[in-house]
Design an enzyme around this catalytic site. Structure first.
Site, mmCIF file in Angstrom:
data_model
loop_
_atom_site.group_PDB
_atom_site.id
_atom_site.type_symbol
_atom_site.label_atom_id
_atom_site.label_comp_id
_atom_site.label_asym_id
_atom_site.label_seq_id
_atom_site.Cartn_x
_atom_site.Cartn_y
_atom_site.Cartn_z
ATOM 1 N N HIS A 66 0.836 -1.202 0.000
ATOM 2 C CA HIS A 66 0.000 0.000 0.000
ATOM 3 C C HIS A 66 0.870 1.251 0.000
ATOM 4 O O HIS A 66 1.796 1.371 0.780
ATOM 5 C CB HIS A 66 -0.907 0.013 1.232
ATOM 6 N N ASP A 116 -14.420 3.217 7.949
ATOM 7 C CA ASP A 116 -13.392 4.048 7.299
ATOM 8 C C ASP A 116 -13.978 4.829 6.129
ATOM 9 O O ASP A 116 -13.598 5.974 5.885
ATOM 10 C CB ASP A 116 -12.218 3.207 6.808
ATOM 11 N N ARG A 162 -12.987 13.302 6.696
ATOM 12 C CA ARG A 162 -11.637 13.866 6.885
ATOM 13 C C ARG A 162 -11.189 14.647 5.668
ATOM 14 O O ARG A 162 -10.552 15.701 5.785
ATOM 15 C CB ARG A 162 -10.631 12.727 7.146
ATOM 16 N N SER A 188 -6.939 4.014 9.311
ATOM 17 C CA SER A 188 -7.631 3.974 8.024
ATOM 18 C C SER A 188 -6.990 2.940 7.107
ATOM 19 O O SER A 188 -7.667 2.076 6.535
ATOM 20 C CB SER A 188 -7.583 5.370 7.391
ATOM 21 N N LYS A 218 -8.305 -1.530 6.637
ATOM 22 C CA LYS A 218 -8.705 -2.103 5.343
ATOM 23 C C LYS A 218 -7.845 -3.315 4.986
ATOM 24 O O LYS A 218 -8.334 -4.301 4.432
ATOM 25 C CB LYS A 218 -8.607 -1.028 4.247
HETATM 26 N N1 URA Z 1 -4.952 6.417 2.480
HETATM 27 C C1 URA Z 1 -5.960 5.891 3.210
HETATM 28 O O1 URA Z 1 -6.569 4.916 2.817
HETATM 29 N N2 URA Z 1 -6.286 6.467 4.384
HETATM 30 C C2 URA Z 1 -5.638 7.547 4.854
HETATM 31 O O2 URA Z 1 -5.972 8.012 5.929
HETATM 32 C C3 URA Z 1 -4.598 8.091 4.086
HETATM 33 C C4 URA Z 1 -4.266 7.497 2.904
#
Ligand code: URA
Ligand code: CA
Length: 442
Positions: free
Chosen positions: A81, A160, A167, A182, A186
Site C-alpha cells: 500500500h 473508514d 476527513r 484507516s 482495510k
Molecule cells: N490512504 C488511506 O486509505 N487512508 C488515509 O488516511 C490516508 C491514505
C-alpha cells in the site's frame, strides 16, 4: 455511553477506552452518530492525538466494522500500500512480477483522490477491464493467477469509508492515528497476512516532512506487528513524479514498457525494491538479495509481462494492450511544453503537477466526474537535469489545443530552475521494520 462524553474526553486530551472507541466506530458505520459529532471528534483526535493503545484499538474496531476475509489463496496473501503519490504506478509493475515469482498478491486499491492518482482508475483505461469483482471471484483469480487488483469492497471497513470522506473535507487527513487506522483496518479486513507499506516523503506526500513520514511508518509497523502480521514500511521519495508518465492510460503504458524491458529508471528501481520486500515478507524468498534475483529474472524472461496479461484476461480486459500499447486510449493533441530559460531543474511541486493532470481530465474535481483515461503528460526531465531554453521539459497528451495551452503555464509554474548544478532527488530514505529503522542509500 454517549458521544458527548467521548468528545469531552478527547477535547481535554484524555485517552479513550476500547469501549468508547468501539462505540463511535459503530456509530460511524451504522449512521447512528451525526456527521457534525464525528467531525468534531476527528478534529479533537487530529489536535490531541492518540497513544499507541488507542490507535491499535481504533484500527481493530474499524477492521471489524464490516466483513473480515480470511481467503484461501494457496499461499500467504501479501498486499502493498502506498500512502499516495503522483506518477506512482508501482502496483502495476510489481503485482505481476511478484506473482511471477510465486507470490500471492491480493490487492485492493483506491481511485484517485485529490492530486494523487488511483490504481483502479488506471486499470479501467484497459478496454473491458473489470475492477469490481465478487469476493469469491477475486480470491479465485489470486489463487489461479497469483495476483488480482480490484476496488475496495464496500463491505470491508465501512467505518473508514464514512470517516475518510469526512476527513477529506475537514482538514483532518494528516493525523498519524487516523491514517494508521484507516490504512491498516482495510488491510486487516481484506485478509492480508504480509503487508509492505510505501510511505511517501516529499513535495507530493501526505506528511509534510521526512521525520513525520518516518514517524507514520513506525506507527504503522508497530500496530501491524502487534496484530500478528508480517509488516515493513519503505519510506520513499516523492519530490517529483516517480515515473515519467502521469495520467491513467499513460501510466499503464509505462508499466507495460517496464515489464517489456523497454523502460527503466526510478519507477522500476522502487518497484523492484518494494517487490523484494513483498517476497521476503510473504516467505517466498529468504532474503532481499534472493528476492531481487528472482524479480530480475521474471523481468528478463518476460514472465512478469505474461502474468500481467493473465491478470488482465482474468479480469475481463483486453490483454493485447500488453503487446501493442497503441490499443490504449490516446489523446488527440500532443503538445510540447518548452523551457523558457537555461538552468538546472531543482524543485518540482508534485502536488501542483498532480492537480494539473486532474484539471486536464485525468482526475475528478467532484466525486461524480467522469475521468478521461487518455489525458496526462510525460515528464522529459528530472530534478538535477540541465535544460536549455527551448528544450521540451514535458509533453502534454491533451483533449484539446485549448486545454493544452491552459495546462502549459501550470506545468511551468510547478518547476523551479536554478543556475547552479543540483543533485538528483533521493528515491529511498528508510526501511522500517518492527526491530528498527535502517537508513537506505540509492
Ligand atoms: N490512504 C488511506 O486509505 N487512508 C488515509 O488516511 C490516508 C491514505
Ligand atoms: Ca494510491
Amino acid at each position: 455511553m454517549d458521544i458527548i462524553s467521548i468528545l469531552e474526553d478527547k477535547k481535554h486530551g484524555r485517552a479513550l477506552s476500547r469501549e468508547q472507541i468501539a462505540y463511535f466506530v459503530k456509530g460511524a458505520a451504522d449512521g447512528s452518530i451525526a456527521d457534525y459529532q464525528l467531525t468534531a471528534l476527528l478534529m479533537a483526535i487530529r489536535l490531541n492525538g492518540m497513544d499507541a493503545r488507542e490507535t491499535a484499538d481504533l484500527t481493530m474496531e474499524m477492521a471489524a466494522s464490516g466483513n473480515m476475509l480470511n481467503p484461501d489463496v494457496g499461499g500467504t496473501p501479501v498486499d502493498k500500500h502506498s500512502t499516495g503519490g503522483v506518477g506512482d504506478t508501482t502496483t502495476l509493475v510489481l503485482a505481476p512480477l511478484v506473482a511471477a515469482c510465486g507470490g500471492k498478491v491480493l490487492k485492493m486499491s483506491g481511485r484517485g483522490l485529490g492530486h494523487t492518482g488511483g490504481t483502479i482508475d488506471k486499470l479501467e483505461s484497459i478496454p473491458g477491464m473489470r475492477v469490481e469483482l465478487p469476493e469469491e471471484e477475486f480470491v479465485s483469480i489470486v489463487r489461479r493467477v497469483g495476483c488480482a487488483v480490484v476496488g475496495q469492497s464496500p463491505q470491508l471497513a465501512p467505518a473508514d469509508k464514512r470517516l475518510y470522506a469526512l476527513r477529506d473535507v475537514t482538514a483532518t487527513v494528516d493525523s498519524v492515528p487516523l491514517i494508521v487506522s484507516s490504512i491498516l483496518s482495510k488491510k486487516f479486513a481484506a485478509g492480508a497476512k504480509a503487508i509492505v507499506l510505501d510511505v511517501k516523503a516529499g513535495s507530493g506526500a501526505i506528511m509534510p516532512t521526512l521525520d513525520a513520514s518516518i514517524e507514520l511508518a513506525k506507527a504503522m509497523v508497530s500496530i501491524g506487528d502487534h496484530a500478528g502480521r508480517k509488516i515493513v514500511a519503505v519510506v520513499s521519495g516523492m519530490e517529483e513524479p516517480l515515473g515519467s508518465h502521469v495520467g491513467n492510460a499513460l501510466e499503464v503504458k509505462e508499466a507495460i514498457d517496464i515489464l517489456s524491458g523497454r523502460a527503466a529508471g526510478p519507477l522500476k528501481y522502487v518497484s523492484l525494491f518494494l517487490g523484494s520486500q513483498m517476497l521476503v515478507a510473504s516467505g517466498v524468498a529468504n532474503n532481499e538479495e534472493e528476492a531481487l534475483t528472482k524479480l530480475n529474472s521474471a523481468l528478463e524472461s518476460g514472465a512478469g509481462l505474461r502474468k500481467l496479461k493473465e491478470m488482465i484476461t482474468a479480469q475481463g480486459g483486453d490483454c493485447r494492450v500488453c503487446d501493442d500499447v497503441s490499443l490504449l486510449p490516446k489523446a488527440p493533441v500532443l503538445y510540447p511544453v518548452k523551457a523558457r530559460q537555461d538552468g538546472y531543474l531543482s524543485h518540482v511541486n508534485g502536488t501542483a503537477l498532480g492537480l494539473a493532470a486532474q484539471r486536464m481530465g485525468a482526475g475528478r474535481i467532484s466525486k461524480t466526474d467522469k475521468i478521461d483515461p487518455a489525458v496526462g503528460f510525460v515528464m522529459e526531465k528530472r530534478i538535477g537535469d540541465f535544460v536549455k531554453a527551448g528544450d521540451t521539459v514535458c509533453t502534454l497528451h491533451a483533449a484539446s489545443e485549448q486545454n493544452a495551452k491552459e495546462t502549459e503555464q501550470r506545468i511551468l509554474d510547478a518547476l523551479t530552475f536554478v543556475s547552479d548544478p543540483t543533485p538528483k532527488a533521493r528515491l529511498l530514505y528508510a526501511l522500517v521494520k518492527p526491530e528498527g529503522v535502517t537508513e537506505l542509500n540509492d
